[in-house]
Design a protein around this motif. Structure first.
Motif, PDB file in Angstrom:
ATOM      1  N   ARG A  74       0.791  -1.079   0.208  1.00  0.00           N
ATOM      2  CA  ARG A  74      -0.095  -0.006  -0.087  1.00  0.00           C
ATOM      3  C   ARG A  74       0.952   1.087   0.012  1.00  0.00           C
ATOM      4  O   ARG A  74       1.794   1.246   0.618  1.00  0.00           O
ATOM      5  CB  ARG A  74      -0.916  -0.117   1.328  1.00  0.00           C
ATOM      6  CG  ARG A  74      -2.054  -0.813   1.250  1.00  0.00           C
ATOM      7  CD  ARG A  74      -2.981  -0.806   2.198  1.00  0.00           C
ATOM      8  NE  ARG A  74      -2.156  -0.923   3.580  1.00  0.00           N
ATOM      9  CZ  ARG A  74      -2.408  -1.450   4.544  1.00  0.00           C
ATOM     10  NH1 ARG A  74      -3.575  -2.149   4.723  1.00  0.00           N
ATOM     11  NH2 ARG A  74      -1.485  -1.335   5.720  1.00  0.00           N
ATOM     12  N   LEU A  75       0.842   2.282  -0.828  1.00  0.00           N
ATOM     13  CA  LEU A  75       1.461   3.329  -1.076  1.00  0.00           C
ATOM     14  C   LEU A  75       0.754   4.633  -0.462  1.00  0.00           C
ATOM     15  O   LEU A  75      -0.520   4.941  -0.664  1.00  0.00           O
ATOM     16  CB  LEU A  75       1.799   3.471  -2.560  1.00  0.00           C
ATOM     17  CG  LEU A  75       2.479   2.513  -3.011  1.00  0.00           C
ATOM     18  CD1 LEU A  75       2.839   2.794  -4.728  1.00  0.00           C
ATOM     19  CD2 LEU A  75       4.138   2.347  -2.280  1.00  0.00           C
ATOM     20  N   ALA A  99       5.622   3.187   1.671  1.00  0.00           N
ATOM     21  CA  ALA A  99       5.011   2.192   1.314  1.00  0.00           C
ATOM     22  C   ALA A  99       4.930   1.155   2.588  1.00  0.00           C
ATOM     23  O   ALA A  99       5.907   1.238   3.405  1.00  0.00           O
ATOM     24  CB  ALA A  99       5.772   1.414   0.413  1.00  0.00           C
ATOM     25  N   ARG A 100       3.922   0.830   2.858  1.00  0.00           N
ATOM     26  CA  ARG A 100       3.843  -0.570   3.988  1.00  0.00           C
ATOM     27  C   ARG A 100       3.316  -1.674   3.028  1.00  0.00           C
ATOM     28  O   ARG A 100       2.420  -1.877   2.305  1.00  0.00           O
ATOM     29  CB  ARG A 100       2.398  -0.204   4.912  1.00  0.00           C
ATOM     30  CG  ARG A 100       2.301  -1.197   5.789  1.00  0.00           C
ATOM     31  CD  ARG A 100       1.621  -0.840   6.910  1.00  0.00           C
ATOM     32  NE  ARG A 100       1.623  -2.042   8.058  1.00  0.00           N
ATOM     33  CZ  ARG A 100       0.658  -2.531   8.538  1.00  0.00           C
ATOM     34  NH1 ARG A 100      -0.486  -1.918   8.445  1.00  0.00           N
ATOM     35  NH2 ARG A 100       0.675  -3.359   9.229  1.00  0.00           N
ATOM     36  N   LEU A 113       6.078 -11.099   6.932  1.00  0.00           N
ATOM     37  CA  LEU A 113       6.957  -9.837   7.244  1.00  0.00           C
ATOM     38  C   LEU A 113       6.024  -8.581   6.937  1.00  0.00           C
ATOM     39  O   LEU A 113       5.272  -8.702   6.251  1.00  0.00           O
ATOM     40  CB  LEU A 113       7.971  -9.856   5.911  1.00  0.00           C
ATOM     41  CG  LEU A 113       8.949  -8.672   5.641  1.00  0.00           C
ATOM     42  CD1 LEU A 113       9.637  -8.276   7.152  1.00  0.00           C
ATOM     43  CD2 LEU A 113       9.601  -8.812   4.665  1.00  0.00           C
ATOM     44  N   ASP A 114       6.137  -7.800   7.974  1.00  0.00           N
ATOM     45  CA  ASP A 114       5.247  -6.572   7.883  1.00  0.00           C
ATOM     46  C   ASP A 114       6.093  -5.449   7.966  1.00  0.00           C
ATOM     47  O   ASP A 114       6.713  -5.289   9.230  1.00  0.00           O
ATOM     48  CB  ASP A 114       4.190  -6.559   8.797  1.00  0.00           C
ATOM     49  CG  ASP A 114       3.110  -5.442   8.649  1.00  0.00           C
ATOM     50  OD1 ASP A 114       3.301  -4.419   7.967  1.00  0.00           O
ATOM     51  OD2 ASP A 114       2.147  -5.649   9.401  1.00  0.00           O
ATOM     52  N   ALA A 115       6.659  -4.319   6.980  1.00  0.00           N
ATOM     53  CA  ALA A 115       7.314  -3.527   7.270  1.00  0.00           C
ATOM     54  C   ALA A 115       7.057  -2.358   6.365  1.00  0.00           C
ATOM     55  O   ALA A 115       6.038  -2.225   5.702  1.00  0.00           O
ATOM     56  CB  ALA A 115       8.783  -3.864   6.888  1.00  0.00           C
ATOM     57  N   THR A 116       7.884  -1.149   6.565  1.00  0.00           N
ATOM     58  CA  THR A 116       7.641   0.021   5.731  1.00  0.00           C
ATOM     59  C   THR A 116       9.024   0.369   4.914  1.00  0.00           C
ATOM     60  O   THR A 116       9.914  -0.091   5.218  1.00  0.00           O
ATOM     61  CB  THR A 116       7.301   1.036   6.415  1.00  0.00           C
ATOM     62  OG1 THR A 116       8.416   1.516   7.496  1.00  0.00           O
ATOM     63  CG2 THR A 116       5.877   0.844   7.381  1.00  0.00           C
ATOM     64  N   ALA A 117       8.642   1.003   3.774  1.00  0.00           N
ATOM     65  CA  ALA A 117       9.760   1.672   3.079  1.00  0.00           C
ATOM     66  C   ALA A 117       9.377   3.066   2.530  1.00  0.00           C
ATOM     67  O   ALA A 117       8.155   3.329   2.576  1.00  0.00           O
ATOM     68  CB  ALA A 117      10.256   0.665   2.015  1.00  0.00           C
ATOM     69  N   ASN A 149      13.485  -1.083  -4.296  1.00  0.00           N
ATOM     70  CA  ASN A 149      14.739  -1.656  -4.021  1.00  0.00           C
ATOM     71  C   ASN A 149      14.934  -1.723  -2.669  1.00  0.00           C
ATOM     72  O   ASN A 149      15.072  -2.899  -2.140  1.00  0.00           O
ATOM     73  CB  ASN A 149      15.956  -0.624  -4.407  1.00  0.00           C
ATOM     74  CG  ASN A 149      16.436  -0.623  -5.912  1.00  0.00           C
ATOM     75  OD1 ASN A 149      15.843  -1.452  -6.576  1.00  0.00           O
ATOM     76  ND2 ASN A 149      16.863   0.366  -6.294  1.00  0.00           N
ATOM     77  N   GLN A 150      14.387  -1.092  -1.687  1.00  0.00           N
ATOM     78  CA  GLN A 150      14.451  -1.197  -0.211  1.00  0.00           C
ATOM     79  C   GLN A 150      13.360  -2.339   0.069  1.00  0.00           C
ATOM     80  O   GLN A 150      13.740  -3.297   1.067  1.00  0.00           O
ATOM     81  CB  GLN A 150      13.879   0.053   0.385  1.00  0.00           C
ATOM     82  CG  GLN A 150      14.633   1.264   0.380  1.00  0.00           C
ATOM     83  CD  GLN A 150      13.970   2.538   1.019  1.00  0.00           C
ATOM     84  OE1 GLN A 150      12.984   2.314   1.887  1.00  0.00           O
ATOM     85  NE2 GLN A 150      14.451   3.735   0.685  1.00  0.00           N
ATOM     86  N   ILE A 151      12.294  -2.421  -0.667  1.00  0.00           N
ATOM     87  CA  ILE A 151      11.263  -3.652  -0.316  1.00  0.00           C
ATOM     88  C   ILE A 151      12.257  -4.964  -0.790  1.00  0.00           C
ATOM     89  O   ILE A 151      11.974  -5.758  -0.038  1.00  0.00           O
ATOM     90  CB  ILE A 151       9.978  -3.378  -1.001  1.00  0.00           C
ATOM     91  CG1 ILE A 151       9.204  -2.228  -0.489  1.00  0.00           C
ATOM     92  CG2 ILE A 151       9.298  -4.741  -0.951  1.00  0.00           C
ATOM     93  CD1 ILE A 151       7.846  -1.938  -1.231  1.00  0.00           C
ATOM     94  N   ALA A 152      12.327  -4.987  -2.061  1.00  0.00           N
ATOM     95  CA  ALA A 152      13.186  -6.005  -2.478  1.00  0.00           C
ATOM     96  C   ALA A 152      14.560  -6.531  -1.535  1.00  0.00           C
ATOM     97  O   ALA A 152      14.650  -7.634  -1.255  1.00  0.00           O
ATOM     98  CB  ALA A 152      13.679  -5.932  -3.966  1.00  0.00           C
TER      99      ALA A 152
END
Length: 166
Positions: A74-75, A99-100, A113-117, A149-152
């Motif tokens: 989600r952006l 992004a979440r 995995l639940d994170a943000t970027a 890139n952060q998410i990957a």
């Protein structure tokens, strides 16, 4: 000079003890690269979502067969003016893309995995409306790649940790 050389030699001897390992050991056929090809990227709304999804697919690849994981993103895309002249005209904007994301186990449906970027970019506002819009779009394209890139990278780190446990 001899002191520097001996210090450098001592540092190189200690380097194997740090236990740093490349994420993509084994190249395209390594454990992490193979695991990344088992991640399906779900549709993401809006133009920014399309850009992020395409960048993620470029980094992760497309699943071959039934994917083991589903990546849901989600952006939040916003533009805020912050440079203001005395005549109240905005001279500078900040475009922020956050992004979440959740990596979901396809078999069990649980979130693993639940994170943000996120990232942001500054934009100069000019007298040309076309130039400003073009700068905003270019900033979005760059931010989409940065966030993807952060998410990957975070997903790859998670998958590497799972491979080590097995």
């Amino acid at each position: 000079m001899k002191q520097r050389l001996s210090l450098l030699l001592a540092a190189t001897l200690l380097l194997p003890a740090c236990q740093l390992q490349p994420i993509y050991a084994g190249g395209g056929s390594g454990a992490v690269a193979t695991a990344l090809h088992n991640v399906d990227v779900a549709q993401i709304d809006n133009r920014s979502g399309w850009l992020v999804r395409q960048a993620l697919i470029d980094r992760l690849g497309t699943p071959q067969g039934t994917p083991a994981y589903r990546l849901q993103v989600r952006l939040d895309d916003s533009i805020n003016g912050f440079g203001i002249r005395t005549d109240d005209a905005i001279t500078r904007e900040r475009r922020t893309l956050r992004a979440r994301y959740q990596l979901v186990d396809a078999a069990g449906g649980g979130v693993v995995l639940d994170a943000t970027a996120g990232s942001d970019a500054g934009i100069d506002v000019t007298t040309s409306e076309y130039a400003t819009i073009a700068a905003e779009q270019t900033a979005l394209e760059r931010l989409s790649v940065e966030v993807a890139n952060q998410i990957a990278t975070r997903v790859a780190l998670y998958l590497r940790s799972q491979n080590k446990r097995q």
